[in-house]
Write a protein that holds these residues in place. Structure first.
Motif, short mmCIF file in Angstrom:
data_model
loop_
_atom_site.label_atom_id
_atom_site.label_comp_id
_atom_site.label_asym_id
_atom_site.label_seq_id
_atom_site.Cartn_x
_atom_site.Cartn_y
_atom_site.Cartn_z
N LEU A 22 0.83 -1.21 0.00
CA LEU A 22 0.00 0.00 0.00
C LEU A 22 0.86 1.26 0.00
N HIS A 23 1.93 1.25 0.77
CA HIS A 23 2.82 2.42 0.82
C HIS A 23 3.50 2.66 -0.52
N VAL A 24 3.96 1.59 -1.16
CA VAL A 24 4.61 1.74 -2.47
C VAL A 24 3.61 2.23 -3.51
N ALA A 25 2.38 1.72 -3.45
CA ALA A 25 1.36 2.15 -4.41
C ALA A 25 1.05 3.63 -4.25
N ARG A 26 0.93 4.09 -3.02
CA ARG A 26 0.65 5.51 -2.80
C ARG A 26 1.85 6.39 -3.16
N THR A 27 3.04 5.91 -2.89
CA THR A 27 4.23 6.70 -3.18
C THR A 27 4.41 6.92 -4.67
N HIS A 28 4.11 5.89 -5.48
CA HIS A 28 4.32 5.96 -6.93
C HIS A 28 3.02 6.17 -7.70
N SER A 29 1.96 6.62 -7.02
CA SER A 29 0.70 7.04 -7.65
C SER A 29 -0.01 5.90 -8.38
N TYR A 30 0.05 4.70 -7.81
CA TYR A 30 -0.75 3.59 -8.33
C TYR A 30 -2.12 3.62 -7.64
#
Length: 458
Positions: free
Chosen positions: A193-201
């Motif tokens: 979830l953190h990676v998705a939010r960081t990279h605008s997924y």
């Protein structure tokens, strides 16, 4: 499955959660085929792949983890999608905001989806009029309206020895294998979830097959997560708000996935799991898996029957028709807490009423003159020692009251909460302080009368 639901709009960034196993590898390969020019129904979203390195909790040595990462990178380079390799130890550097719900932007109606498709196709054909696009078949050369994206490669720095030791200490302190598997799933979800939010997924795809979801449904029932089955096993999971989890492989059984991988030569990476070589009765997950697979061998319609049952589950909570209700959320799984004091017959209601009836310790008279959680002479900025939300004698109870029933059962197998990642403890402290402030100012708030509330609604 994706075309029938129309959940993913053209040009939307989608993160593919790849574990290296057969189901997730088949999902990545089918997305790769769907993005090729020769595909009859071409996919129009922008994919990315994330791989979580869980070797620290699965008993892998540093040499084995390095060898696994070499194989993973080789496959990801062959696929050609932007990829992110993250170690599980990174959970100790996550911000507390990962546990917060962010409202999702409205996606619109079916007409809006068709309009988005037309606009996407027009923007794709626009550069083709000027000059021919130089891109190989099978790549994502024409997926974004602006042109071919560059394959961004994000690989986290190697975890430090302190982080690896902290992660090992956390899982070593858990008593049962069942709680370890649930904790691993929770931390993995928070990291994705953190990676998705960081990279605008805005979407995350997982490779959960029909067989795995049937086993997960029965396991969740045994773990006391019956209220959240629609989110845990449904096609889409909107509990996080701005990031939606999608399960496009839920119509395929493990046997079908194995045949597809065999016929099309889909590569995969074998990595030991946390329950590898564990006996059948070592955990509820292993026991339920053995039960379902043995029953499926004798009665071939078992998995499909359980799967069709999960499709009939609704996500609307009681007294609410919204798909994602407002209200307090679990600190770990982020599902809405089903708090209902009138429903005392349920196990969660009984535990909630027990926690609410626990009297708070009486603060000393000298502490009433000093505001809570304020900096004073000889005291650092932060939590006070007397009155306020931190005056409870048992901090464990303060965290448990922010958990759903299933997470409360699992947290019992953790003797101490100190090994938990800092972002979980920080978010629990923040929620406790907010609840205390809301309780303190409650008597000063002016409530609307029934007539005024009815007039406002109309």
């Amino acid at each position: 499955m994706l075309g029938k639901n129309r959940l993913i709009f053209p040009g939307e960034k989608v993160l593919l959660a790849w574990s290296g196993g057969p189901s997730s590898s088949s999902m990545v390969w089918q997305v790769l085929e769907g993005l090729s020019r020769d595909s009859a129904k071409r996919l129009r979203f922008v994919p990315g792949v994330i791989y979580i390195d869980e070797g620290a909790v699965c008993g892998q040595s540093p040499e084995d983890r390095a060898q696994t990462l070499v194989e993973v990178k080789l496959i990801l380079q062959t696929v050609g999608f932007p990829w992110h390799i993250i170690a599980l130890e990174e959970v100790f550097s996550l911000p507390p905001s990962v546990l917060r719900y962010f409202a999702q932007e409205p996606t619109g109606t079916e007409g809006a989806y068709k309009a988005a498709v037309d606009s996407f196709l027009q923007q794709q054909h626009a550069p083709a009029r000027g000059e021919e696009q130089l891109s190989e078949p099978g790549t994502q050369g024409l997926q974004t309206p602006a042109g071919p994206p560059t394959a961004a490669q994000t690989e986290a720095r190697p975890p430090t020895a302190a982080q690896t030791e902290a992660l090992s200490r956390l899982f070593d302190s858990v008593k049962t294998l069942t709680a370890k598997e649930e904790l691993l799933q929770t931390l993995r979800t928070h990291l994705i979830l953190h990676v998705a939010r960081t990279h605008s997924y805005s979407k995350v795809m997982t490779g959960d097959s029909c067989t795995r979801l049937a086993i997960k449904l029965m396991t969740s029932l045994a773990l006391g997560r019956g209220a959240f089955l629609a989110w845990d096993t449904g096609f889409s999971d909107e509990r996080h708000g701005d990031v939606v989890v999608v399960r496009p492989m839920r119509d395929h059984t493990l046997k079908e996935v194995a045949f597809y991988n065999r016929l099309f030569g889909v590569p995969s990476v074998f990595t030991p799991a946390i329950d590898t070589k564990a006996p059948e009765k070592a955990s509820i997950h292993r026991l339920m898996e053995a039960f379902m697979l043995r029953l499926q061998a004798q009665f071939p319609s078992t998995v499909s029957t359980v799967y069709r049952t999960s499709e009939k589950l609704l996500k609307a909570p009681r007294d609410s028709s919204a798909g994602v209700p407002a209200g307090p959320r679990c600190l770990l799984c982020m599902c809405t807490l089903d708090i209902d004091t009138a429903d005392s017959a349920t196990a969660f209601g009984a535990q909630t009423s027990h926690l609410s009836q626990t009297p708070a310790p009486t603060p000393p008279a000298t502490a009433l003159t000093t505001p809570c959680c304020s900096a004073g002479e000889g005291r650092p900025q932060g939590c006070c020692q007397g009155a306020g939300p931190c005056g409870r004698e048992d901090p464990r109870a303060c965290i448990i009251e922010h958990l759903c029933y299933g997470c409360r059962v699992n947290i019992k197998d953790l003797p101490s909460l100190d090994p938990l990642p800092p972002y979980i403890l920080a978010e629990a402290e923040l929620r406790r302080q907010r609840a205390w402030v809301a309780q303190e100012i409650q008597e000063y708030l002016i409530e609307d009368s029934d007539e005024e509330a009815h007039t406002g609604e109309s």
